[in-house]
Design an enzyme around this catalytic site. Sequence first.
Site, mmCIF file in Angstrom:
data_model
loop_
_atom_site.group_PDB
_atom_site.id
_atom_site.type_symbol
_atom_site.label_atom_id
_atom_site.label_comp_id
_atom_site.label_asym_id
_atom_site.label_seq_id
_atom_site.Cartn_x
_atom_site.Cartn_y
_atom_site.Cartn_z
ATOM 1 N N LYS A 195 0.821 -1.211 0.000
ATOM 2 C CA LYS A 195 0.000 0.000 0.000
ATOM 3 C C LYS A 195 0.856 1.261 0.000
ATOM 4 O O LYS A 195 0.360 2.349 0.273
ATOM 5 C CB LYS A 195 -0.938 -0.009 1.213
ATOM 6 C CG LYS A 195 -2.018 -1.078 1.129
ATOM 7 C CD LYS A 195 -3.017 -0.879 2.240
ATOM 8 C CE LYS A 195 -3.502 -2.201 2.773
ATOM 9 N NZ LYS A 195 -4.260 -2.035 4.017
ATOM 10 N N ARG A 200 -11.503 -4.509 13.229
ATOM 11 C CA ARG A 200 -12.191 -4.024 12.037
ATOM 12 C C ARG A 200 -13.450 -4.835 11.808
ATOM 13 O O ARG A 200 -13.486 -6.044 12.058
ATOM 14 C CB ARG A 200 -11.273 -4.138 10.788
ATOM 15 C CG ARG A 200 -9.929 -3.449 10.955
ATOM 16 C CD ARG A 200 -10.040 -1.950 11.104
ATOM 17 N NE ARG A 200 -10.734 -1.324 10.000
ATOM 18 C CZ ARG A 200 -10.185 -1.008 8.839
ATOM 19 N NH1 ARG A 200 -8.907 -1.252 8.630
ATOM 20 N NH2 ARG A 200 -10.883 -0.439 7.891
#
Length: 286
Positions: free
Chosen positions: A66, A276
């Site tokens: 990323k 999450r």
Amino acid sequence: MPELPEVELVKRSLTSLIGLKIKDVVFSDTVISGHKNDRMTIVKEPIESFLNIRNSTIINIKRRGKYMYFELMNDEGILYMISHLGMSGGFFIVNTLDEITEANYKKHWHVQFHLSNGQILVYSDIRRFGEVRTIRDLNDFLPFKNMAPEYTEETAKNYFVETLKSNRYDNSYIKAIIMDAKIIPGVGNIYASEALYRSGILPTRRVKNISKKRLELLFDKIVEVFELSLNAGGLTISDYRSTTGESGSMQTKFKVYGQKFCPKGHEIKTKTIGQRNTYYCTTCQR
Ligand SMILES: [Zn+2]
């Protein structure tokens, strides 16, 4: 939050910068006051050393996991500027700040790179979890050191399966483990839920209880979701927008993430894994 496909798309949208020179760098008041108070706001090194990128030429722009990085050349040789978009970072190529059409991105600009053709490359970040930093040698950048091969590399699938079969991760939840760049880079919360649904694996399954064959399928499904998203122009959700000004449509292709029912009509369950929110179907996934 940008995951691998979104970062890749931002990277691709910046290729017109290759060959240009960075003439000057300007920081927002937020960055300057953060640094005065010993907080490395956005720029993760002293401002003075970051300014070494002035008068360097952009040789290439690449992505690893990323992270995106600019390969720069100046009188002292090669220098890299590495950036992570965090939750809501983005780059814009404009002639003036007013050309940034999203009001929030215009307001929350943090670094301006003034280029040799008169354009400005702007780094904006609403929530300020993103970062830019320079480094002489990529090998000195810790997150790259233990990162698994990119999914596009021939060795990636084998690496993925063998690492998970090495017993080290036996008791980990598969959902948490595929979001670890040491196993496969670039999978975030959204694509983890999607890839697990498509491979029929429950996110709460422990790694040791998943056969090699199913792990191979999972790898293929991660690749499938990445490619699907790249072709759809990435995601446009919550406070993340494509910085090219175009809206991606990957969010319309979700099978479980943010959904009430799976494509087969079963009710979707949600659970917090690794802090999450995870979406899954207990009928389609086992
Ligand atoms: Zn289902």
